[in-house]
Design an enzyme around this catalytic site. Sequence first.
Site, PDB file in Angstrom:
ATOM      1  N   HIS A 137       5.077   1.472  -0.189  1.00  0.00           N
ATOM      2  CA  HIS A 137       4.323   0.244   0.086  1.00  0.00           C
ATOM      3  C   HIS A 137       4.977  -0.936  -0.614  1.00  0.00           C
ATOM      4  O   HIS A 137       5.961  -0.790  -1.335  1.00  0.00           O
ATOM      5  CB  HIS A 137       2.858   0.393  -0.306  1.00  0.00           C
ATOM      6  CG  HIS A 137       2.595   0.647  -1.756  1.00  0.00           C
ATOM      7  ND1 HIS A 137       2.974   1.814  -2.395  1.00  0.00           N
ATOM      8  CD2 HIS A 137       1.989  -0.112  -2.720  1.00  0.00           C
ATOM      9  CE1 HIS A 137       2.613   1.774  -3.660  1.00  0.00           C
ATOM     10  NE2 HIS A 137       2.018   0.607  -3.883  1.00  0.00           N
ATOM     11  N   HIS A 139       4.054  -3.154  -3.000  1.00  0.00           N
ATOM     12  CA  HIS A 139       3.853  -3.601  -4.374  1.00  0.00           C
ATOM     13  C   HIS A 139       5.156  -3.532  -5.166  1.00  0.00           C
ATOM     14  O   HIS A 139       5.939  -2.599  -5.037  1.00  0.00           O
ATOM     15  CB  HIS A 139       2.761  -2.768  -5.059  1.00  0.00           C
ATOM     16  CG  HIS A 139       1.403  -3.010  -4.492  1.00  0.00           C
ATOM     17  ND1 HIS A 139       0.364  -2.112  -4.643  1.00  0.00           N
ATOM     18  CD2 HIS A 139       0.895  -4.038  -3.748  1.00  0.00           C
ATOM     19  CE1 HIS A 139      -0.713  -2.581  -4.038  1.00  0.00           C
ATOM     20  NE2 HIS A 139      -0.412  -3.749  -3.481  1.00  0.00           N
ATOM     21  N   ASP A 141       5.978  -2.833  -8.132  1.00  0.00           N
ATOM     22  CA  ASP A 141       6.277  -1.691  -8.991  1.00  0.00           C
ATOM     23  C   ASP A 141       6.738  -0.473  -8.190  1.00  0.00           C
ATOM     24  O   ASP A 141       7.059   0.566  -8.768  1.00  0.00           O
ATOM     25  CB  ASP A 141       5.088  -1.345  -9.891  1.00  0.00           C
ATOM     26  CG  ASP A 141       3.850  -0.903  -9.131  1.00  0.00           C
ATOM     27  OD1 ASP A 141       3.579  -1.477  -8.052  1.00  0.00           O
ATOM     28  OD2 ASP A 141       3.144   0.001  -9.614  1.00  0.00           O
ATOM     29  N   HIS A 142       6.818  -0.617  -6.875  1.00  0.00           N
ATOM     30  CA  HIS A 142       7.366   0.437  -6.016  1.00  0.00           C
ATOM     31  C   HIS A 142       8.563  -0.040  -5.195  1.00  0.00           C
ATOM     32  O   HIS A 142       9.275   0.788  -4.624  1.00  0.00           O
ATOM     33  CB  HIS A 142       6.282   0.970  -5.077  1.00  0.00           C
ATOM     34  CG  HIS A 142       5.195   1.709  -5.790  1.00  0.00           C
ATOM     35  ND1 HIS A 142       5.117   3.087  -5.827  1.00  0.00           N
ATOM     36  CD2 HIS A 142       4.152   1.249  -6.531  1.00  0.00           C
ATOM     37  CE1 HIS A 142       4.064   3.449  -6.548  1.00  0.00           C
ATOM     38  NE2 HIS A 142       3.468   2.348  -6.984  1.00  0.00           N
ATOM     39  N   HIS A 194      -4.660   1.866   0.382  1.00  0.00           N
ATOM     40  CA  HIS A 194      -4.173   1.154  -0.806  1.00  0.00           C
ATOM     41  C   HIS A 194      -3.550  -0.173  -0.372  1.00  0.00           C
ATOM     42  O   HIS A 194      -3.817  -1.223  -0.958  1.00  0.00           O
ATOM     43  CB  HIS A 194      -3.159   2.024  -1.534  1.00  0.00           C
ATOM     44  CG  HIS A 194      -2.673   1.442  -2.823  1.00  0.00           C
ATOM     45  ND1 HIS A 194      -3.488   1.278  -3.928  1.00  0.00           N
ATOM     46  CD2 HIS A 194      -1.451   0.975  -3.189  1.00  0.00           C
ATOM     47  CE1 HIS A 194      -2.788   0.741  -4.907  1.00  0.00           C
ATOM     48  NE2 HIS A 194      -1.555   0.540  -4.486  1.00  0.00           N
ATOM     49  N   ASP A 218       1.084   5.592  -3.944  1.00  0.00           N
ATOM     50  CA  ASP A 218      -0.217   5.314  -4.542  1.00  0.00           C
ATOM     51  C   ASP A 218      -1.368   5.796  -3.673  1.00  0.00           C
ATOM     52  O   ASP A 218      -2.507   5.318  -3.809  1.00  0.00           O
ATOM     53  CB  ASP A 218      -0.366   3.812  -4.820  1.00  0.00           C
ATOM     54  CG  ASP A 218       0.405   3.391  -6.064  1.00  0.00           C
ATOM     55  OD1 ASP A 218       1.017   4.263  -6.712  1.00  0.00           O
ATOM     56  OD2 ASP A 218       0.418   2.182  -6.372  1.00  0.00           O
ATOM     57  N   HIS A 256       2.786   7.726  -9.953  1.00  0.00           N
ATOM     58  CA  HIS A 256       2.451   7.338 -11.321  1.00  0.00           C
ATOM     59  C   HIS A 256       2.132   8.557 -12.175  1.00  0.00           C
ATOM     60  O   HIS A 256       1.665   9.593 -11.666  1.00  0.00           O
ATOM     61  CB  HIS A 256       1.227   6.420 -11.348  1.00  0.00           C
ATOM     62  CG  HIS A 256       1.476   5.045 -10.818  1.00  0.00           C
ATOM     63  ND1 HIS A 256       1.892   3.997 -11.610  1.00  0.00           N
ATOM     64  CD2 HIS A 256       1.375   4.549  -9.559  1.00  0.00           C
ATOM     65  CE1 HIS A 256       2.024   2.905 -10.871  1.00  0.00           C
ATOM     66  NE2 HIS A 256       1.716   3.217  -9.616  1.00  0.00           N
TER      67      HIS A 256
END
Length: 350
Positions: A137, A139, A141-142, A194, A218, A256
């Site tokens: 996705h 975001h 942090d990905h 998400h 996520d 995570h």
Amino acid sequence: QSCHRPAGQRASQEPGSGGLPEGVEYIPTRKKGKNPMKPVGVAWYSLYARTRLGYLFYLRQVKKARERYPHGHSVPQPYCLPGVKILPIPVLSNNYSYLVIDTGSGQAAVIDPSDPLAVQAAIDQEGVMLEAIFCTHKHWDHSGGNEVLCQKHNSCRVYGSALDAIPHLTNPLADREKVSVGCLTFEALATPGHTVGHMVYVLDGAPFGSPPCLFSGDLLFLAGCGEPFEGSPETMLASLDVAMGLGEDTLLWPGHEYAVECLTFASLVELDNSALEQKLEWAVQQRQEKRSTCPSTLGEEQTYNPFLRTHRPELQEAVGLWQGAGEDPDAFRARVLKEVRRRKDLYQAT
């Protein structure tokens, strides 16, 4: 590095690990507004996901994590089979990227490259050619490492959903579409909730004598699941059901390291779950040794992950919900999921 080979972990075996995370997917909220679906959280999420502020916040998180965890938040534990190697790369303060290698050809793919320096270090150490980036996705942090890695690897393609604003996306994927990297075959599954365009990726393990491998981003964590920032409980439930349709032996590689927090919360919801107690004890030990808790299996997850137990009378009773007369079973399960999510959002690990 030596390889570990979890030949299908079960709840009766030694379980997994997970340190208490410092934040939820790097989307900060005020202490008394931890639920990101509250108005203050929704406002911040819009800024994080849709403006440059999110990217600047991501850069700050990368810098802080490199200073605090110069060698990563966990000890990498490669998973090896004849022909394939999966290397979890601990990045930021609790994320995982995954380098998946066709050992015969030396071609490789990476899932969710959060920190391009950490991912490139793994590529250099393994001496492989990066051919594909699979983003679950949008975001940061990905997906934050997409640009740097593509600049360094000219033949690399970035795969993901066109419904998400994934940075430097080159090859949009449809639900159930397959991509080959060397002898590796990945299938993309649409799992919205998400984010609108969230996807998970399934590595076909059959050619290597392995169960399927689910890179869940996520959507699903060990004993937990992602926040439905862009979806309803019904949408999230349907996406979780898609994942659970893969089979109990499927290996779960989450985005995570949230195991201890999620298991601790789950133990407060279901007080008499022996599989949960055992897994939590193991996870605490793993994290004390800075070891990763992945992979688990989907079969194992069904014994202790409350977000996958909405059909279980024990969980329904634990959250004080009962199916109404004539109520659709899935509608009831969505109500249970919503209540578990509400409790998780209010929960603060101590």
